[in-house]
Design an enzyme around this catalytic site. Structure first.
Site, PDB file in Angstrom:
ATOM      1  N   LYS A   1       0.827  -1.210   0.000  1.00 13.77           N
ATOM      2  CA  LYS A   1       0.000   0.000   0.000  1.00 13.77           C
ATOM      3  C   LYS A   1       0.859   1.257   0.000  1.00 13.77           C
ATOM      4  O   LYS A   1       1.723   1.444   0.858  1.00 13.77           O
ATOM      5  CB  LYS A   1      -0.927   0.020   1.220  1.00 13.77           C
ATOM      6  CG  LYS A   1      -1.900   1.205   1.213  1.00 13.77           C
ATOM      7  CD  LYS A   1      -2.945   1.100   2.319  1.00 13.77           C
ATOM      8  CE  LYS A   1      -2.445   1.598   3.657  1.00 13.77           C
ATOM      9  NZ  LYS A   1      -2.309   3.082   3.694  1.00 13.77           N
TER      10      LYS A   1
ATOM     11  N   LYS B   1      -7.332   8.280  -1.101  1.00 13.97           N
ATOM     12  CA  LYS B   1      -8.677   8.700  -0.628  1.00 13.97           C
ATOM     13  C   LYS B   1      -9.167   9.929  -1.394  1.00 13.97           C
ATOM     14  O   LYS B   1      -9.494  10.965  -0.807  1.00 13.97           O
ATOM     15  CB  LYS B   1      -8.654   8.965   0.883  1.00 13.97           C
ATOM     16  CG  LYS B   1      -8.227   7.760   1.717  1.00 13.97           C
ATOM     17  CD  LYS B   1      -8.166   8.099   3.198  1.00 13.97           C
ATOM     18  CE  LYS B   1      -7.760   6.902   4.031  1.00 13.97           C
ATOM     19  NZ  LYS B   1      -6.366   6.458   3.782  1.00 13.97           N
TER      20      LYS B   1
ATOM     21  N   ASP C   1      -3.491   4.406  -2.022  1.00 19.42           N
ATOM     22  CA  ASP C   1      -4.466   4.838  -1.018  1.00 19.42           C
ATOM     23  C   ASP C   1      -4.372   6.348  -0.813  1.00 19.42           C
ATOM     24  O   ASP C   1      -3.763   6.820   0.146  1.00 19.42           O
ATOM     25  CB  ASP C   1      -4.203   4.090   0.292  1.00 19.42           C
ATOM     26  CG  ASP C   1      -5.216   4.430   1.371  1.00 19.42           C
ATOM     27  OD1 ASP C   1      -6.345   4.841   1.025  1.00 19.42           O
ATOM     28  OD2 ASP C   1      -4.892   4.269   2.565  1.00 19.42           O
TER      29      ASP C   1
ATOM     30  N   ASP D   1     -12.741  15.327  -3.965  1.00 20.67           N
ATOM     31  CA  ASP D   1     -12.689  16.672  -4.525  1.00 20.67           C
ATOM     32  C   ASP D   1     -13.911  16.818  -5.424  1.00 20.67           C
ATOM     33  O   ASP D   1     -14.785  15.942  -5.434  1.00 20.67           O
ATOM     34  CB  ASP D   1     -11.377  16.874  -5.298  1.00 20.67           C
ATOM     35  CG  ASP D   1     -10.899  18.321  -5.287  1.00 20.67           C
ATOM     36  OD1 ASP D   1     -11.731  19.211  -5.559  1.00 20.67           O
ATOM     37  OD2 ASP D   1      -9.711  18.556  -5.022  1.00 20.67           O
TER      38      ASP D   1
END
Length: 224
Positions: free
Chosen positions: A32, A61, A59, A64
């Protein structure tokens, strides 16, 4: 089990991250890359990990406006990761454009489309209200995500809403170990018993005095 364990490389140096990943390759098939490592190294670390034989979980996330997420996801899709996270709080339209971006980027690069994972509620939060969880997982489903990230305590709710979606559980700690900043931590055994498909393993292994020994103990504990 190796195919279901994700090694969280929380570092700001690609050399350190790659050394750690290579030393633990017998235990983890997936590496990750989070905000810290991606911010320090950019896409190059994704390519390096893939070249080393790992499936890569990016990762970031993404959260927007829909257009920005769609364009960013298109770039990420072209890197060839196996998983990419988008935050379910961004809404259905944002997720849809994000998933579309992953598909377009991967196709243009001749790569397999990454699995889009919707982040539900961060494990650093002390509680996730069932109603909020249900809404975010429903949003993820409607937005085209194939899976989600959730704490082990949330799986009963998330699986009731979307039983066929892939579940990824972070915040894994050893029995009696420090939860650090994970307010809703759990052991690997608890996560698997709750139905988790993938487990994200970080500090309990990466910050151990002997990471290989810690990974070996983790794996052995899963079969007790």
């Amino acid at each position: 089990m190796r195919e279901r364990l994700i090694l969280a490389l929380d570092a700001d140096d690609a050399v350190v991250a790659l050394r750690l990943a290579n030393g633990l390759r017998d235990y983890f098939a997936i590496a990750k890359v989070g905000l810290e490592l991606f911010s320090a190294t950019g896409p190059s670390v994704v390519f390096a990990l893939r070249e080393a034989g790992f499936r890569v979980f990016v990762d970031l996330k993404l959260h927007d406006i829909p257009t920005t997420v769609g364009r960013t996801a298109r770039v990420l899709g072209s890197l060839g990761p196996a998983f990419v996270t988008l935050h379910a709080a961004g809404g259905v339209d944002m997720l849809r454009l994000g998933v579309q971006g992953l598909l377009e980027g991967s196709r243009e690069a001749g790569e397999e489309m990454p699995i889009a994972l919707a982040v539900s509620v961060l494990t650093s939060e002390s509680r996730a209200e069932p109603e909020l969880l249900a809404t975010r997982i429903s949003t993820a489903l409607a937005g085209g995500a194939q899976g989600y990230v959730a704490a082990v305590q949330d799986l009963a709710t998330t699986k009731a809403v979307a039983p066929s979606m892939i579940s990824v559980v972070p915040g894994i700690r050893g029995k009696g170990g420090s939860p650090d900043d994970q307010a809703r931590a759990a052991t690997a055994q608890e996560a698997l018993a709750a139905g988790a498909d993938y487990l994200v393993i970080g500090r309990m292994v990466t910050e151990a005095s002997d990471p290989v020994e810690a990974a070996d103990a983790l794996l052995a504990g899963l079969f007790e």
